[in-house]
Design a protein around this motif. Structure first.
Motif, PDB file in Angstrom:
ATOM      1  N   THR A  29       0.833  -1.208   0.000  1.00  0.00           N
ATOM      2  CA  THR A  29       0.000   0.000   0.000  1.00  0.00           C
ATOM      3  C   THR A  29       0.863   1.251   0.000  1.00  0.00           C
ATOM      4  O   THR A  29       0.586   2.223  -0.716  1.00  0.00           O
ATOM      5  CB  THR A  29      -0.924   0.006   1.230  1.00  0.00           C
ATOM      6  OG1 THR A  29      -1.796  -1.130   1.164  1.00  0.00           O
ATOM      7  CG2 THR A  29      -1.753   1.277   1.282  1.00  0.00           C
ATOM      8  N   LEU A  30       1.932   1.239   0.787  1.00  0.00           N
ATOM      9  CA  LEU A  30       2.806   2.400   0.863  1.00  0.00           C
ATOM     10  C   LEU A  30       3.496   2.674  -0.467  1.00  0.00           C
ATOM     11  O   LEU A  30       3.507   3.816  -0.945  1.00  0.00           O
ATOM     12  CB  LEU A  30       3.848   2.198   1.965  1.00  0.00           C
ATOM     13  CG  LEU A  30       4.863   3.323   2.140  1.00  0.00           C
ATOM     14  CD1 LEU A  30       4.165   4.638   2.452  1.00  0.00           C
ATOM     15  CD2 LEU A  30       5.858   2.973   3.243  1.00  0.00           C
ATOM     16  N   VAL A  31       4.076   1.649  -1.103  1.00  0.00           N
ATOM     17  CA  VAL A  31       4.829   1.881  -2.338  1.00  0.00           C
ATOM     18  C   VAL A  31       3.909   2.263  -3.494  1.00  0.00           C
ATOM     19  O   VAL A  31       4.318   2.957  -4.428  1.00  0.00           O
ATOM     20  CB  VAL A  31       5.684   0.655  -2.725  1.00  0.00           C
ATOM     21  CG1 VAL A  31       6.652   0.308  -1.615  1.00  0.00           C
ATOM     22  CG2 VAL A  31       4.829  -0.549  -3.078  1.00  0.00           C
ATOM     23  N   ARG A  32       2.651   1.846  -3.431  1.00  0.00           N
ATOM     24  CA  ARG A  32       1.727   2.168  -4.516  1.00  0.00           C
ATOM     25  C   ARG A  32       1.287   3.634  -4.499  1.00  0.00           C
ATOM     26  O   ARG A  32       0.605   4.088  -5.417  1.00  0.00           O
ATOM     27  CB  ARG A  32       0.519   1.236  -4.496  1.00  0.00           C
ATOM     28  CG  ARG A  32       0.843  -0.172  -4.959  1.00  0.00           C
ATOM     29  CD  ARG A  32      -0.404  -1.019  -5.119  1.00  0.00           C
ATOM     30  NE  ARG A  32      -1.293  -0.502  -6.146  1.00  0.00           N
ATOM     31  CZ  ARG A  32      -1.135  -0.698  -7.448  1.00  0.00           C
ATOM     32  NH1 ARG A  32      -0.092  -1.411  -7.889  1.00  0.00           N
ATOM     33  NH2 ARG A  32      -1.989  -0.206  -8.320  1.00  0.00           N
ATOM     34  N   VAL A  33       1.697   4.368  -3.481  1.00  0.00           N
ATOM     35  CA  VAL A  33       1.451   5.817  -3.477  1.00  0.00           C
ATOM     36  C   VAL A  33       2.118   6.447  -4.693  1.00  0.00           C
ATOM     37  O   VAL A  33       1.595   7.392  -5.294  1.00  0.00           O
ATOM     38  CB  VAL A  33       1.974   6.443  -2.171  1.00  0.00           C
ATOM     39  CG1 VAL A  33       1.962   7.965  -2.249  1.00  0.00           C
ATOM     40  CG2 VAL A  33       1.133   5.976  -0.985  1.00  0.00           C
ATOM     41  N   VAL A  87      11.747  -6.749   1.376  1.00  0.00           N
ATOM     42  CA  VAL A  87      10.455  -6.792   0.699  1.00  0.00           C
ATOM     43  C   VAL A  87      10.054  -5.390   0.243  1.00  0.00           C
ATOM     44  O   VAL A  87       9.591  -5.191  -0.887  1.00  0.00           O
ATOM     45  CB  VAL A  87       9.377  -7.379   1.638  1.00  0.00           C
ATOM     46  CG1 VAL A  87       7.992  -7.251   0.999  1.00  0.00           C
ATOM     47  CG2 VAL A  87       9.677  -8.830   1.964  1.00  0.00           C
ATOM     48  N   PHE A  88      10.244  -4.418   1.118  1.00  0.00           N
ATOM     49  CA  PHE A  88       9.850  -3.041   0.821  1.00  0.00           C
ATOM     50  C   PHE A  88      10.587  -2.492  -0.390  1.00  0.00           C
ATOM     51  O   PHE A  88       9.970  -1.904  -1.292  1.00  0.00           O
ATOM     52  CB  PHE A  88      10.125  -2.161   2.042  1.00  0.00           C
ATOM     53  CG  PHE A  88       9.959  -0.690   1.776  1.00  0.00           C
ATOM     54  CD1 PHE A  88       8.702  -0.135   1.629  1.00  0.00           C
ATOM     55  CD2 PHE A  88      11.072   0.137   1.673  1.00  0.00           C
ATOM     56  CE1 PHE A  88       8.544   1.219   1.388  1.00  0.00           C
ATOM     57  CE2 PHE A  88      10.923   1.492   1.427  1.00  0.00           C
ATOM     58  CZ  PHE A  88       9.650   2.028   1.287  1.00  0.00           C
ATOM     59  N   ILE A  89      11.887  -2.668  -0.465  1.00  0.00           N
ATOM     60  CA  ILE A  89      12.667  -2.064  -1.542  1.00  0.00           C
ATOM     61  C   ILE A  89      12.373  -2.724  -2.882  1.00  0.00           C
ATOM     62  O   ILE A  89      12.339  -2.066  -3.928  1.00  0.00           O
ATOM     63  CB  ILE A  89      14.187  -2.104  -1.224  1.00  0.00           C
ATOM     64  CG1 ILE A  89      14.917  -0.973  -1.958  1.00  0.00           C
ATOM     65  CG2 ILE A  89      14.796  -3.450  -1.529  1.00  0.00           C
ATOM     66  CD1 ILE A  89      14.562   0.406  -1.464  1.00  0.00           C
ATOM     67  N   TYR A  90      12.115  -4.037  -2.878  1.00  0.00           N
ATOM     68  CA  TYR A  90      11.752  -4.716  -4.123  1.00  0.00           C
ATOM     69  C   TYR A  90      10.363  -4.302  -4.590  1.00  0.00           C
ATOM     70  O   TYR A  90      10.135  -4.106  -5.796  1.00  0.00           O
ATOM     71  CB  TYR A  90      11.828  -6.231  -3.954  1.00  0.00           C
ATOM     72  CG  TYR A  90      13.240  -6.774  -4.005  1.00  0.00           C
ATOM     73  CD1 TYR A  90      14.077  -6.495  -5.078  1.00  0.00           C
ATOM     74  CD2 TYR A  90      13.738  -7.572  -2.980  1.00  0.00           C
ATOM     75  CE1 TYR A  90      15.378  -6.993  -5.126  1.00  0.00           C
ATOM     76  CE2 TYR A  90      15.032  -8.070  -3.013  1.00  0.00           C
ATOM     77  CZ  TYR A  90      15.842  -7.777  -4.084  1.00  0.00           C
ATOM     78  OH  TYR A  90      17.126  -8.270  -4.127  1.00  0.00           O
ATOM     79  N   LEU A  91       9.436  -4.172  -3.657  1.00  0.00           N
ATOM     80  CA  LEU A  91       8.099  -3.694  -4.021  1.00  0.00           C
ATOM     81  C   LEU A  91       8.157  -2.271  -4.559  1.00  0.00           C
ATOM     82  O   LEU A  91       7.445  -1.912  -5.502  1.00  0.00           O
ATOM     83  CB  LEU A  91       7.167  -3.763  -2.811  1.00  0.00           C
ATOM     84  CG  LEU A  91       6.709  -5.143  -2.355  1.00  0.00           C
ATOM     85  CD1 LEU A  91       5.890  -5.042  -1.078  1.00  0.00           C
ATOM     86  CD2 LEU A  91       5.891  -5.833  -3.438  1.00  0.00           C
ATOM     87  N   LEU A  92       9.015  -1.445  -3.971  1.00  0.00           N
ATOM     88  CA  LEU A  92       9.174  -0.069  -4.427  1.00  0.00           C
ATOM     89  C   LEU A  92       9.729  -0.023  -5.842  1.00  0.00           C
ATOM     90  O   LEU A  92       9.275   0.768  -6.672  1.00  0.00           O
ATOM     91  CB  LEU A  92      10.092   0.697  -3.472  1.00  0.00           C
ATOM     92  CG  LEU A  92      10.398   2.152  -3.851  1.00  0.00           C
ATOM     93  CD1 LEU A  92       9.111   2.963  -3.949  1.00  0.00           C
ATOM     94  CD2 LEU A  92      11.358   2.774  -2.834  1.00  0.00           C
ATOM     95  N   ALA A 103       7.157 -13.044  -3.487  1.00  0.00           N
ATOM     96  CA  ALA A 103       6.089 -12.362  -4.223  1.00  0.00           C
ATOM     97  C   ALA A 103       6.605 -11.076  -4.859  1.00  0.00           C
ATOM     98  O   ALA A 103       6.222 -10.723  -5.978  1.00  0.00           O
ATOM     99  CB  ALA A 103       4.923 -12.067  -3.288  1.00  0.00           C
ATOM    100  N   ALA A 104       7.495 -10.372  -4.150  1.00  0.00           N
ATOM    101  CA  ALA A 104       8.065  -9.130  -4.692  1.00  0.00           C
ATOM    102  C   ALA A 104       8.918  -9.413  -5.925  1.00  0.00           C
ATOM    103  O   ALA A 104       8.894  -8.648  -6.899  1.00  0.00           O
ATOM    104  CB  ALA A 104       8.895  -8.429  -3.621  1.00  0.00           C
ATOM    105  N   TYR A 105       9.682 -10.514  -5.918  1.00  0.00           N
ATOM    106  CA  TYR A 105      10.474 -10.884  -7.096  1.00  0.00           C
ATOM    107  C   TYR A 105       9.571 -11.059  -8.314  1.00  0.00           C
ATOM    108  O   TYR A 105       9.873 -10.602  -9.423  1.00  0.00           O
ATOM    109  CB  TYR A 105      11.219 -12.195  -6.843  1.00  0.00           C
ATOM    110  CG  TYR A 105      12.278 -12.144  -5.764  1.00  0.00           C
ATOM    111  CD1 TYR A 105      12.924 -10.966  -5.429  1.00  0.00           C
ATOM    112  CD2 TYR A 105      12.640 -13.307  -5.086  1.00  0.00           C
ATOM    113  CE1 TYR A 105      13.892 -10.930  -4.444  1.00  0.00           C
ATOM    114  CE2 TYR A 105      13.614 -13.293  -4.094  1.00  0.00           C
ATOM    115  CZ  TYR A 105      14.228 -12.102  -3.776  1.00  0.00           C
ATOM    116  OH  TYR A 105      15.193 -12.088  -2.794  1.00  0.00           O
TER     117      TYR A 105
END
Length: 420
Positions: free
Chosen positions: A260-264, A336-341, A393-395
């Motif tokens: 949710t945060l990275v999709r900002v 996870v956060f940095i890959y999603l970003l 999942a992020a990969y």
């Protein structure tokens, strides 16, 4: 632009405030169960088979060349299809959920089965109302009142969220939360409809002018357009369901919060695309390819700027924000956060190209690629999550976004070359 900025502020506000409030009130486990349950009926938003957006394109084209009656016929046909299509699919869907209890295998254990069925049913009603408000928004666009329509559309979301959160603050659980939200959605949708009639009474709900023939003509381009929301749902809700089944509801809750945060960043560029979309359609309908090219090029520049600043800002301050946003006990997984970003930044860069193709109804091949890659990514994710946990999942998301970036720009380049 300002109306869409307001809309994205509403989206960000709702997403950023909902997560800490619900986690605080319910705990990470029950919040994760809510995420899983809300992912199931989210697929029903595609029950219009993509016809809604294609109908909007065609309505704008008709209005642009002075065929107001043709636009009304498409609008009323869309209303009929939304009503019959979404309700019939919903009946089948809720029957499957109730009979097979698929939610149990996805990590929902603390909520009684009868309550789960009722929650899913109420969410289906919410989806049906959302489809109708989308149809009203198309009418606002045809009347060149896109800003007013967008303002009302997003205000409905803010109002329903406000009622939902008020239920949580007075101690209600998941069932009360969704029930209060539906009341807000219903009131807001009726207000948007009656405001539309004050501008043009021809856009009233009158199915007498609806046409099965019009619906048939919209099905093929509509189904291919549906590949985009379906693919997005597969990538978002599908990943949540897989994580919930393999890792557990707590893992699904953590993944959903970080995603949710990275999709900002993605929502920021959506402001541009929502404003440019109807103008791209109008320029193409009038044969003004010079203006069309100018709009497209500027959307690319703005996407690059927003991806750079948004990505860098979250990379530097994302962890601090999460600690303030939720609480210090939240398990922040930086990997996870940095890959999603990174995946979100790639998605921002790809948007101008595929929005151009959809706005001009030249999206058939891209839609098929989009759906194929999303399904493939989900299959890969199931394997990777088993090996690496949530980061798997992020990969998979990164691989999907890079593939779409390459394919969409190749197709957009070929399209622009043909117009010249």
């Amino acid at each position: 632009m300002s109306a869409n900025v307001y809309g994205q502020i509403v989206n960000v506000l709702v997403q950023l405030l909902t997560i800490p409030l619900l986690i605080s009130a319910w705990g990470i486990g029950k919040y994760g169960e809510w995420v899983i349950l809300s992912a199931i009926p989210a697929y029903l938003i595609m029950s219009d088979f993509g016809i809604g957006q294609i109908a909007c394109n065609k309505m704008i084209e008709k209005e642009t060349v002075g065929d107001g009656k043709g636009s009304i016929k498409i609008y009323q046909s869309l209303l009929l299809f939304n009503l019959l299509g979404s309700l019939s699919i919903s009946i089948v869907f809720i029957g499957i959920v109730h009979l097979f209890e698929i939610y149990k295998s996805l990590g929902v254990e603390s909520i009684d089965s009868s309550v789960v069925t009722l929650i899913v049913f109420l969410q289906i009603i919410q989806v049906v109302l959302s489809l109708q408000s989308n149809a009203f928004l198309s009418a606002y666009k045809c009347l060149k009142r896109h800003a007013e329509g967008a303002f009302l559309f997003h205000s409905i979301k803010l109002f329903e969220w406000g009622l939902g959160i008020s239920s949580v603050l007075i101690g209600q659980g998941v069932l009360g939360f969704i029930l209060f939200m539906i009341v807000g959605r219903l009131i807001g949708t009726f207000f948007m409809y009656f405001k539309l009639l004050s501008h043009n009474n021809d856009y009233r709900i009158n199915l007498a002018n609806s046409s099965v023939g019009i619906i048939k003509k919209l099905i093929v381009p509509g189904v291919t357009f549906m590949s985009f929301p379906l693919g997005i749902s597969i990538m978002l809700q599908g990943m949540t369901l897989i994580i919930g089944a393999v890792v557990g509801s707590a893992g699904a809750g953590v993944f959903n919060a970080l995603r949710t945060l990275v999709r900002v960043v993605i929502q920021g560029v959506t402001i541009i695309n929502q404003s440019f979309w109807p103008e791209l359609t109008r320029a193409y309908s009038k044969g003004d390819y010079g203006f069309l090219t100018k709009l497209y090029n500027r959307s690319i520049v703005l996407a690059i700027v927003m991806a750079a600043f948004g990505g860098l800002g979250l990379a530097l301050f994302g962890e601090l924000f999460v600690m303030w946003w939720i609480d210090d006990d939240f398990l922040f997984d930086f990997e996870v956060f940095i890959y999603l970003l990174f995946g979100a930044v790639v998605s921002v860069l790809a948007q101008p190209a595929w929005v151009l193709l959809v706005a001009l109804s030249k999206h058939f091949s891209l839609g098929l690629f989009y759906l194929f890659l999303s399904v493939l990514s989900l299959i890969i994710a199931k394997y990777l999550v088993g090996l690496y946990g949530v980061v798997g999942a992020a990969y998979s998301i990164i691989a999907f976004e890079v593939g779409i970036l390459i394919i969409s720009y190749i197709m957009a380049k070929n399209l622009m070359s043909s117009l010249k």
